[in-house]
Enzyme design. Structure first.
Site, mmCIF file in Angstrom:
data_model
loop_
_atom_site.group_PDB
_atom_site.id
_atom_site.type_symbol
_atom_site.label_atom_id
_atom_site.label_comp_id
_atom_site.label_asym_id
_atom_site.label_seq_id
_atom_site.Cartn_x
_atom_site.Cartn_y
_atom_site.Cartn_z
ATOM 1 N N LEU A 125 0.776 -1.238 -0.007
ATOM 2 C CA LEU A 125 -0.031 0.084 0.031
ATOM 3 C C LEU A 125 0.868 1.438 0.104
ATOM 4 C CD1 LEU A 125 -3.107 0.499 0.162
ATOM 5 C CD2 LEU A 125 -2.878 0.830 2.411
ATOM 6 N N ASP A 126 0.767 2.095 -1.214
ATOM 7 C CA ASP A 126 1.763 3.125 -1.137
ATOM 8 C C ASP A 126 1.813 4.117 -0.131
ATOM 9 O OD1 ASP A 126 2.401 2.008 -3.941
ATOM 10 O OD2 ASP A 126 0.547 3.344 -4.633
ATOM 11 N N ILE A 127 3.092 4.622 0.054
ATOM 12 C CA ILE A 127 2.944 5.605 1.183
ATOM 13 C C ILE A 127 2.187 6.786 1.331
ATOM 14 C CG2 ILE A 127 4.660 7.306 -0.151
ATOM 15 C CD1 ILE A 127 6.267 7.507 2.410
ATOM 16 N N SER A 129 -1.089 6.428 0.257
ATOM 17 C CA SER A 129 -2.112 5.916 0.426
ATOM 18 C C SER A 129 -2.406 5.215 1.868
ATOM 19 C CB SER A 129 -2.326 4.548 -0.443
ATOM 20 O OG SER A 129 -2.081 5.010 -1.709
#
Length: 258
Positions: A125-127, A129
């Site tokens: 899960l992207d930084i 997000s």
């Protein structure tokens, strides 16, 4: 050593055990090294090739070790990376502390530092997000969620802008572009699997994906002229984020399945 061996129809034992859902390959190697695996009544050795009809038996000690493994559900805030620390940003696992456990978690597990050993994200899960992040010690869970043959759904709520339009984006966005988000786009030279994409409200899309390429939703949106201004994962398989507070975590319950 080849997997499977050419012309013999056999497969390396650790791969076969993973295919059967017994454990991860890494766990299999550990169990084999400990003498906890028998094939057709004989203690297995590392690198053993087995046929499809081989009888694989697991020592109860391995099962006991497996039962102690935990899977943790974290509501990841923006600013934390999913895996290893990078560019000065902390990994999300640092939030897995006793004081951050959700007070409404009804799991019988008691938090212990040993549960942090081998605890790894099953999917990224992207930084920038937020939302549901799964961290697990259990290789079976990791394989189910991120294995090559995984088809587990991941659901996201995605706030978007279209050019300078940030309110009632749905009205400004060309209707013909929505089907492209559902099917027809390609990333990194490969066509994407079909997705379910619908408007949740005039500023927010709901995405349901069965794959997870790096920054996939943001890149998909860019291809149709949308900019993602907020992204939250709310479901993985049958497990939802629910009321889990931001920055807190709970254990995956014994009755829960992805």
């Amino acid at each position: 050593m080849p997997e499977p061996s050419a012309g013999t129809g056999t497969t390396r034992l650790n791969k076969r055990m993973a295919e059967l859902g017994l454990c991860s390959r890494r766990e299999a190697d550990d169990w084999i090294a400990r003498g906890w695996v028998r094939v057709d009544g004989t203690v297995a050795v590392m690198g053993l090739q087995v046929g499809p009809g081989a009888r694989i038996e697991i020592d109860p000690r391995a099962r006991g070790q497996q039962r102690e493994q935990v899977t943790i559900l974290l509501h990841k805030p923006i600013g934390y990376v999913s895996g290893q620390a990078e560019d000065g940003h902390e990994p999300a696992v640092v939030l897995v502390q006793g004081r951050n456990r959700w007070k409404e978690d009804r799991s019988p597990h008691r938090f212990a530092p040993a549960q942090l050993k081998g605890l790894a994200p099953a999917g990224r899960l992207d930084i920038d997000s937020t939302g549901l992040l799964v961290l697990t010690q259990d290789g079976r869970v990791a394989r189910q969620l991120i294995g090559e043959d995984s088809g587990v759904e991941k659901e996201y709520l995605v706030r978007v802008a279209f050019g300078t339009v940030t309110a009632n984006v749905q009205a400004a966005f060309p209707t013909a572009q929505l089907p492209r988000l559902r099917h027809g786009l390609a990333l990194d030279g490969q066509p994407l699997k079909p997705a379910r994409v619908d408007w949740q409200n005039p500023e927010q899309l709901r995405f349901v994906l069965t794959e997870g390429k790096k920054r996939q939703i943001r890149r998909m949106c860019e291809l149709v002229g949308l900019k993602v201004v907020g992204l939250k994962r709310v479901r993985i398989g049958r497990v939802t984020l629910g009321n889990l507070p931001l920055g807190q975590w709970r254990y995956l319950g014994p009755e829960e399945r992805f």
